[in-house]
Design an enzyme around this catalytic site. Structure first.
Site, short mmCIF file in Angstrom:
data_model
loop_
_atom_site.label_atom_id
_atom_site.label_comp_id
_atom_site.label_asym_id
_atom_site.label_seq_id
_atom_site.Cartn_x
_atom_site.Cartn_y
_atom_site.Cartn_z
N ASP A 179 50.50 29.58 31.70
CA ASP A 179 51.33 30.13 32.76
C ASP A 179 52.69 30.51 32.20
OD1 ASP A 179 51.54 30.91 35.44
OD2 ASP A 179 52.67 29.12 35.95
N GLU A 205 52.01 34.31 42.34
CA GLU A 205 51.82 34.82 40.99
C GLU A 205 50.67 35.81 40.94
OE1 GLU A 205 51.81 32.14 37.72
OE2 GLU A 205 53.00 30.61 38.73
N HIS A 260 63.45 35.16 39.30
CA HIS A 260 63.05 33.77 39.56
C HIS A 260 63.75 32.83 38.60
CE1 HIS A 260 60.56 30.29 40.41
NE2 HIS A 260 60.15 30.25 39.16
N THR A 266 45.63 24.86 41.01
CA THR A 266 46.03 26.26 40.92
C THR A 266 44.94 27.06 41.60
OG1 THR A 266 47.18 25.93 38.81
CG2 THR A 266 46.57 28.19 39.39
N ARG A 312 57.74 19.85 43.23
CA ARG A 312 59.08 20.05 42.66
C ARG A 312 59.77 18.73 42.32
NH1 ARG A 312 58.58 25.11 40.89
NH2 ARG A 312 58.34 26.64 42.57
N GLU A 369 53.64 28.96 44.52
CA GLU A 369 54.24 29.96 43.64
C GLU A 369 53.39 31.22 43.72
OE1 GLU A 369 55.24 28.86 39.69
OE2 GLU A 369 56.63 27.29 40.30
N GLU A 389 63.12 28.63 45.83
CA GLU A 389 64.10 29.72 45.89
C GLU A 389 64.45 30.08 47.33
OE1 GLU A 389 63.56 33.14 42.97
OE2 GLU A 389 61.57 32.24 43.02
N LYS A 392 52.22 20.39 37.92
CA LYS A 392 51.50 21.66 38.01
C LYS A 392 49.99 21.49 37.93
CE LYS A 392 55.12 24.56 37.71
NZ LYS A 392 55.38 25.69 38.60
N GLN A 442 58.27 17.51 39.18
CA GLN A 442 58.70 18.42 38.12
C GLN A 442 60.12 18.10 37.65
OE1 GLN A 442 58.42 22.52 39.31
NE2 GLN A 442 59.02 23.31 37.31
N ASP A 447 50.17 29.01 41.95
CA ASP A 447 50.35 27.86 41.06
C ASP A 447 51.11 26.78 41.83
OD1 ASP A 447 50.09 26.50 38.62
OD2 ASP A 447 52.12 27.05 38.04
#
Length: 411
Positions: free
Chosen positions: A116, A190, A123, A246, A226, A188, A356, A242, A229, A222
């Site tokens: 990834d 993607e 971003h 996915t 957070r 996410e 975000e 992660k 993370q 994905d």
């Protein structure tokens, strides 16, 4: 390069493929695997309108990998043959169709490796500003496509429920941690790219050949925890935050289908470095693909749109990701998957994840029910959608990628 298969005037004998707004007109022809309820066997198919064409029966190809490993010229020829089959009705052709609603869609292929990337500068800047306001981008960002090796075993098909993960969490950045369920599960937005022929170990893929190793793209979510993370990512990057899930869409839109929507990447500022020679792919390898995120809570009757962006805003292109991935001689193989990283743009409405969109949870989103979201709650469904439009071309779509968050297992 476009050819007769891209002609916007083409009409298929499969009537649903000619309807306005369909994701799967005859100009698209995305591949997928499905199981026909009549015999229970897994087959290679092509989406056409609301139907699935049995490519295994029509052309003798039993799997997606059988197409992925072909050289690009052979993939182009196969596309022309399938297009021709769907343009001219022959006796018995209808017997090779299965209604999509009656087909059990399967993962497109067995994915051997998954990497990834972090290819959207919007971003990367937005996230970096939250943690390093004075220095949002690391020194290497504008020199190479930053990425990490993901976990192929937790890639799941659209529609699979996603269990909230557990991990180490901290209130103080210095610790100590506690072990518990993530309170900051995120999506996410993607684009995933499945790879074609690949390279031998120790032999880099030249930048000018990298595009020929891209087979096709699909929607990819994905999922991210957070809070896990935040604690784990230094110094080696994401790991358990992660690898719990996915999601990918079932339909893979080939690079050949995307030819009418290929474009030049957005110009880099004059102060930015130009790609080094091994990443200089020629400059016309971006794609205009509109991507959206929709959210439906358990209390909502229908979903609401959270964001819309375009893949053409990415700082690094898919071909550059391939060239960089193989630049040290790493062997890439048919069916390997790469993720683009979160697709975000310059505007707030373009932000492709809740981290975000809610500014790390400080600006919650209000839902039509009066609920608010900083991060995802149990029962929330995330829906990714994508399509391509351009003057002189037929609109094509990527379908949908869905997933519902469910409660963590009891400790």
């Amino acid at each position: 390069m476009t050819d007769q298969t891209h002609d916007p005037a083409l009409q298929s004998w499969v009537e649903s493929a000619n309807e306005a707004g369909t994701d799967f007109p005859v100009q698209n022809l995305p591949y997928g695997m499905f199981r026909d309820s009549r015999d229970g066997l897994a087959r290679l198919g092509v989406a056409i309108g609301t139907q699935v064409l049995d490519v295994t029966a029509a052309f003798g190809l039993k799997s997606m990998k059988a197409v992925m490993e072909k050289p690009k010229a052979e993939r182009v020829d196969l596309r022309r043959r399938i297009s021709g089959f769907l343009l001219t009705r022959e006796r018995g052709s209808e017997g090779l169709l299965t209604p999509m609603a009656a087909a059990e869609l399967l993962p497109p292929c067995e994915i051997g490796d998954y990497s990834d990337f972090y290819a959207s500068i919007h971003h990367a800047t937005n996230v970096g500003t939250m943690f390093r306001p004075d220095n949002p981008l690391m020194p290497n960002y504008k020199w190479l496509p930053v990425g990490y090796h993901g976990r192929a075993s937790s890639i799941v098909l659209s529609g699979t429920r996603v269990r909230r993960p557990r991990g180490q969490l901290v209130d103080n950045p210095a610790g100590p941690p506690v072990y518990g369920e993530s309170r900051r599960v995120d999506y996410e937005l993607e684009l995933g790219a499945l790879l074609g022929p690949g390279n031998a170990m120790g032999e880099p893929i030249p930048a000018e050949q990298a595009a020929s190793h891209l087979f096709g793209v699909c929607l990819l979510n994905d999922w991210s925890a957070r809070d896990i993370q935040t604690w784990e990512y230094q110094p080696l990057g994401p790991f358990l935050s992660k690898s719990f899930a996915t999601s990918i869409a079932p339909w893979v839109v080939t690079m050949e289908a995307l030819e009418p929507f290929r474009c030049a990447p957005e110009p880099r500022p004059a102060s930015d470095p130009q790609p080094l020679p091994h990443l200089a792919t020629g400059g016309h390898d971006a794609y205009s693909i509109t991507l959206e995120v929709w959210l439906r809570s358990a209390r909502m009757a229908g979903p609401m749109r959270l964001s819309r962006g375009n893949f053409s805003t990415m700082y690094w292109t898919l071909a550059q990701m391939v060239a960089h991935h193989a630049s040290n001689g790493c062997p890439l193989r048919p069916g390997d998957l790469i993720g683009s990283g979160t697709v975000s743009g310059p505007l707030k409405e373009n932000r492709g994840c809740l981290l975000e969109a809610t500014c790390r949870g400080t600006e919650p989103i209000e839902l039509p029910t009066g609920e608010t979201r900083r991060f995802l709650e149990d029962g929330d469904e995330v829906i990714l959608r994508g399509w391509c439009e351009a003057a002189g071309a037929r609109r094509i779509g990527l379908g949908e990628c869905r997933g519902v968050v469910e409660a963590a297992l009891a400790p």
